[in-house]
Enzyme design. Structure first.
Site, PDB file in Angstrom:
ATOM      1  CG  ASN A 170      54.641   4.589  -0.651  1.00 14.98           C
ATOM      2  OD1 ASN A 170      54.696   4.435  -1.853  1.00 14.98           O
ATOM      3  ND2 ASN A 170      55.405   3.905   0.205  1.00 14.98           N
ATOM      4  CG  ASP A 202      60.197   5.651   6.573  1.00 15.19           C
ATOM      5  OD1 ASP A 202      61.029   4.900   6.043  1.00 15.19           O
ATOM      6  OD2 ASP A 202      60.053   6.852   6.254  1.00 15.19           O
ATOM      7  CE  LYS A 213      36.077  -4.411   8.130  1.00 11.78           C
ATOM      8  NZ  LYS A 213      34.727  -4.430   7.620  1.00 11.78           N
ATOM      9  CG  PHE A 241      65.656   6.445  -5.905  1.00  7.80           C
ATOM     10  CD1 PHE A 241      66.586   5.519  -6.340  1.00  7.80           C
ATOM     11  CD2 PHE A 241      64.900   7.118  -6.849  1.00  7.80           C
ATOM     12  CE1 PHE A 241      66.757   5.259  -7.693  1.00  7.80           C
ATOM     13  CE2 PHE A 241      65.053   6.867  -8.208  1.00  7.80           C
ATOM     14  CZ  PHE A 241      65.993   5.934  -8.625  1.00  7.80           C
ATOM     15  CE  LYS A 289      66.243  10.581   2.990  1.00  6.93           C
ATOM     16  NZ  LYS A 289      64.993  10.696   2.262  1.00  6.93           N
ATOM     17  CE  LYS A 334      68.678   6.288   4.938  1.00  6.97           C
ATOM     18  NZ  LYS A 334      67.332   5.834   4.787  1.00  6.97           N
TER      19      LYS A 334
END
Ligand code: CTP
Length: 402
Positions: free
Chosen positions: A210, A279, A289, A323, A337, A341
């Site tokens: 990301n 995730d 490959k 976060f 969250k 969590k």
């Protein structure tokens, strides 16, 4: 503290007088240095009246004091006597000079000779602020440890509306106090910080990842170390240098990050999970490959371990800060969250705003605590956001200890 205030040549130079007052009110001693251009906007007399000290206006002896030893070595003496250099307004010209190491007047020479904390409060026309040359110069200065206070948005002297106004002098003075840590409020703590993205390989040459740059987590790690904590930074692959005085463990995948976090969990007292963990991952990575074919390719992805949730279950009385990077429903997601969590605090930010969040030097966040306290910070430089997050962390930690 002994502060040397370099005043650059911009219309905002007059606000440097208010900054002198704001610094003095906080108990700092201020020595003013003015560039030649600054003296076109404000007279040195203004600053000498405020500080009760001679204002340094150039490298060479003045007509009034031709025999002074001063000037030839004065920049070295001032550099050695001062703990902090603040440049306000830091003009595009000064930023460029500092970035390239040009030393052709007192302030730029002082900058090179100075080894303490340097804070640049930028102010300039919006187009100059956004120009790639200025952006690149600021990036260079950031990587060399300069702290940048972002300009405010508003009407500028040139009649345009945009970013470029010198930040409020009180905000600059507060920033100085937060980065120099009159308060060493994390002394004795062990802060475990995760930062950056993870990379999940899909074959020997490709991966899923990301856009996280790691800047937010690195700024938190550095600020926590300044506040006296021992800091363990678990970092995904990023392009920035690890902060000084921080133990950095480089990892690549979510699984590696989990292992590193769990290994150090026992010694941590505060855990800050700023990393943007993937995730999903590919559990069976082909040895060779993947070859291109004319047909659609499907990847089988499995969920990665949710490190935050696992730490939440095992945290005991440790403080856990998660976060929440969202593109919508920011507060609902952050609260969800926090509960699911078992976090004590969540730092939530929208990641689809132009110029903020991922890959950017700036961010705008909501800090929410389990007790429901909510603090909005920014838009501001990530170093400034990091300080505000740690202010909240330190006060929450203290309140849970008593
Ligand atoms: N996190 C984690 N392990 C994961 C995924 C996320 O520890 N496998 C942590 C991040 O470091 C962050 C928090 O969880 O502190 C939230 O990350 P985010 O990507 O916003 O949320 P997710 O839990 O992945 O939830 P969603 O995908 O539903 O937004």
């Amino acid at each position: 503290m002994h502060v040397v205030l370099g005043v650059g040549g911009g219309i905002a130079a007059y606000k440097a007088a208010e900054l002198v007052r704001a610094l003095q009110t906080r108990g700092h001693q201020v020595q003013v240095v003015m560039t030649q251009a600054a003296q076109e906007f404000v007279r040195p007399l203004t600053f000498s009246a405020l500080t009760g000290q001679r204002v340094i206006t150039g490298l060479w002896p003045q007509d009034s004091d031709p025999g002074e030893l001063s000037s030839a070595v004065e920049h070295i003496a001032v550099a050695q006597q001062s703990e902090v250099l603040i440049v306000a307004p830091a003009t595009a010209d000064l930023v460029a000079k500092f970035a390239t190491g040009l030393a052709d007047d007192f302030l730029s020479t002082l900058y090179l000779a100075f080894t303490g904390t340097t804070i640049l409060a930028a102010a300039m026309n919006t187009a100059m602020w956004q120009h790639p040359a200025t952006r690149q110069n600021l990036d260079t200065l950031r990587t060399r440890g300069c702290l940048i206070v972002e300009p405010d948005e508003g009407w500028l002297a040139c009649g345009t509306l945009g970013a470029g106004r010198l930040p409020d002098p009180v905000r600059i003075a507060e920033y100085l106090d937060s980065v120099t840590h009159h308060k060493r409020d994390l002394e004795g703590e062990v802060v475990l910080v995760t930062a950056g993205p993870t990379q999940e390989p899909i074959d020997p040459v490709r991966y899923i990842s990301n856009r996280s740059s790691g800047k937010m987590g690195y700024a938190i790690a550095e600020a926590a170390a300044h506040r006296g904590a021992r800091v363990i930074l678990v970092s995904g692959p990023v392009k920035i240098a690890p902060p000084h005085s921080v133990e950095t463990i480089q990892v690549r995948t979510a699984h590696e990050m989990r292992t590193a976090v769990m290994e150090h969990l026992a010694e941590a007292t505060i855990i800050i999970k700023a990393a943007a963990v993937a995730d999903y991952f590919v559990s069976e990575i082909p040895k060779q490959k993947l070859k291109k074919t004319a047909t659609r390719l499907s990847l089988e992805l499995d969920p990665t371990p949710d490190i935050l949730a696992e730490v939440g279950q095992r945290k005991g009385d440790r403080l856990l800060i998660g976060f929440a990077a969202e593109t919508q429903n920011l507060m609902e997601e952050a609260r969800r969250k926090m509960a699911s969590k078992n976090c004590d605090m969540v730092v939530a930010n929208l990641v689809n705003q132009d110029g903020l969040g991922f890959e950017s030097d700036q961010n705008e966040v909501e800090i929410i605590t389990r007790a429901g306290q909510r603090t909005h910070v920014g838009p501001a430089d990530k170093t400034e956001i990091a300080e505000k997050i740690l202010d909240q962390v330190a006060s929450l930690h203290l309140s849970l200890r008593v």
